[in-house]
Design an enzyme around this catalytic site. Structure first.
Site, mmCIF file in Angstrom:
data_model
loop_
_atom_site.group_PDB
_atom_site.id
_atom_site.type_symbol
_atom_site.label_atom_id
_atom_site.label_comp_id
_atom_site.label_asym_id
_atom_site.label_seq_id
_atom_site.Cartn_x
_atom_site.Cartn_y
_atom_site.Cartn_z
ATOM 1 N N ASN A 179 0.839 -1.198 0.000
ATOM 2 C CA ASN A 179 0.000 0.000 0.000
ATOM 3 C C ASN A 179 0.874 1.248 0.000
ATOM 4 O OD1 ASN A 179 0.651 -0.828 2.669
ATOM 5 N ND2 ASN A 179 -0.983 0.407 3.541
ATOM 6 N N GLU A 207 0.424 5.283 0.516
ATOM 7 C CA GLU A 207 -0.531 6.299 0.977
ATOM 8 C C GLU A 207 -0.121 7.703 0.546
ATOM 9 O OE1 GLU A 207 -0.962 5.620 5.207
ATOM 10 O OE2 GLU A 207 -2.047 3.744 4.839
ATOM 11 N N CYS A 238 -4.107 0.524 -2.426
ATOM 12 C CA CYS A 238 -3.891 -0.692 -1.648
ATOM 13 C C CYS A 238 -2.803 -1.571 -2.281
ATOM 14 C CB CYS A 238 -5.170 -1.512 -1.606
ATOM 15 S SG CYS A 238 -6.501 -0.765 -0.665
ATOM 16 N N GLU A 248 -2.922 -4.761 -2.957
ATOM 17 C CA GLU A 248 -3.437 -5.683 -3.977
ATOM 18 C C GLU A 248 -3.489 -5.001 -5.337
ATOM 19 O OE1 GLU A 248 -4.634 -4.978 -1.002
ATOM 20 O OE2 GLU A 248 -6.022 -6.492 -0.252
ATOM 21 N N CYS A 293 -9.972 -5.271 0.722
ATOM 22 C CA CYS A 293 -11.069 -4.312 0.877
ATOM 23 C C CYS A 293 -12.043 -4.460 -0.295
ATOM 24 C CB CYS A 293 -10.530 -2.883 0.955
ATOM 25 S SG CYS A 293 -10.062 -2.195 -0.647
ATOM 26 N N CYS A 349 -10.672 -3.545 -3.783
ATOM 27 C CA CYS A 349 -9.732 -4.544 -4.314
ATOM 28 C C CYS A 349 -10.471 -5.812 -4.740
ATOM 29 C CB CYS A 349 -8.651 -4.864 -3.284
ATOM 30 S SG CYS A 349 -7.481 -3.505 -3.079
HETATM 31 N N1 THU Z 1 -5.173 -1.499 2.552
HETATM 32 C C1 THU Z 1 -4.615 -2.348 1.634
HETATM 33 O O1 THU Z 1 -3.496 -2.126 1.152
HETATM 34 N N2 THU Z 1 -5.334 -3.420 1.227
HETATM 35 C C2 THU Z 1 -6.579 -3.731 1.700
HETATM 36 O O2 THU Z 1 -7.219 -4.635 1.188
HETATM 37 C C3 THU Z 1 -7.120 -2.992 2.833
HETATM 38 C C4 THU Z 1 -6.492 -1.685 3.103
HETATM 39 C C5 THU Z 1 -4.420 -0.315 2.970
HETATM 40 C C6 THU Z 1 -5.022 1.002 2.561
HETATM 41 C C7 THU Z 1 -4.425 1.935 3.571
HETATM 42 O O3 THU Z 1 -3.141 2.335 3.117
HETATM 43 C C8 THU Z 1 -4.243 1.066 4.811
HETATM 44 O O4 THU Z 1 -4.340 -0.276 4.372
HETATM 45 C C9 THU Z 1 -5.267 1.324 5.897
HETATM 46 O O5 THU Z 1 -6.542 1.271 5.424
#
Ligand code: THU
Length: 165
Positions: free
Chosen positions: A68, A70, A79, A81, A120, A123
């Site tokens: 991920n 940000e 994310c 994935e 999530c 994804c």
């Molecule tokens: N996140 C992911 O990388 N994958 C997911 O399936 C769930 C959330 C990340 C997004 C954000 O950077 C952090 O987790 C917190 O939500």
């Protein structure tokens, strides 16, 4: 006012296999999970302190990883994935994705990881798109802190009644 009558109830069953250790997986699947665990340290997650790692197994045996990433403008980040899937689709267009492994490490009091980490909603929708595009299921491995693994055979189990073509 007349009573509304439910014509029928649709009962949807999803299937998740649970493993208590990575050693119960095949060598390739175990390696895929290890790659997801290793790569999460490359996450850029200064806002959530929730580092996510994803690893894809391609049909040519190649493993593609993602984390991920940000941003101060929150929706600009993405994310793990999707980082991995979009990279794979860019570098290996048209190649079949056999499996995806996802895991995370939390240094935040907001996110505690007591169950294997699952993708999530956004994804899941992206995984669904690539499953349909390649017309072949993508196995999903969700890994928890103590290496408990949830396994699904397809995104159908994580996104029933999905929006699709
Ligand atoms: N996140 C992911 O990388 N994958 C997911 O399936 C769930 C959330 C990340 C997004 C954000 O950077 C952090 O987790 C917190 O939500």
């Amino acid at each position: 006012m007349g009573r509304l009558i439910v014509a029928k109830t649709i009962d949807i069953n999803i299937k998740i296999d649970v493993f208590n250790s990575l050693n119960e997986l095949s060598e390739t699947e175990k390696l895929l999970c290890i790659k997801a665990k290793e790569i999460l340290n490359n996450a850029y997650a200064p806002y959530s302190n929730f580092k996510v790692g994803a690893a894809l197994l391609l049909e040519n045996g190649e493993i593609i990883t993602g984390t991920n990433q940000e941003n101060i403008a929150y929706p600009s980040g993405t994310c793990a994935e999707r980082t991995a899937i979009f990279y794979a689709s860019t570098q290996f267009p048209g190649i079949t994705i056999k499996a995806i492994a996802v895991t995370a490490k939390s240094e935040s009091s907001i996110f505690t990881i007591n169950k294997p980490v699952s993708p999530c909603g956004a994804c899941r929708q992206v995984i669904a798109e690539y499953e349909q595009k390649q017309n072949q299921a993508i196995k999903i491995f969700m890994i928890g802190h103590n290496d408990t693994v949830y396994q699904c055979q397809s995104i159908n189990d994580l996104l029933p009644l999905m929006f699709n073509k």
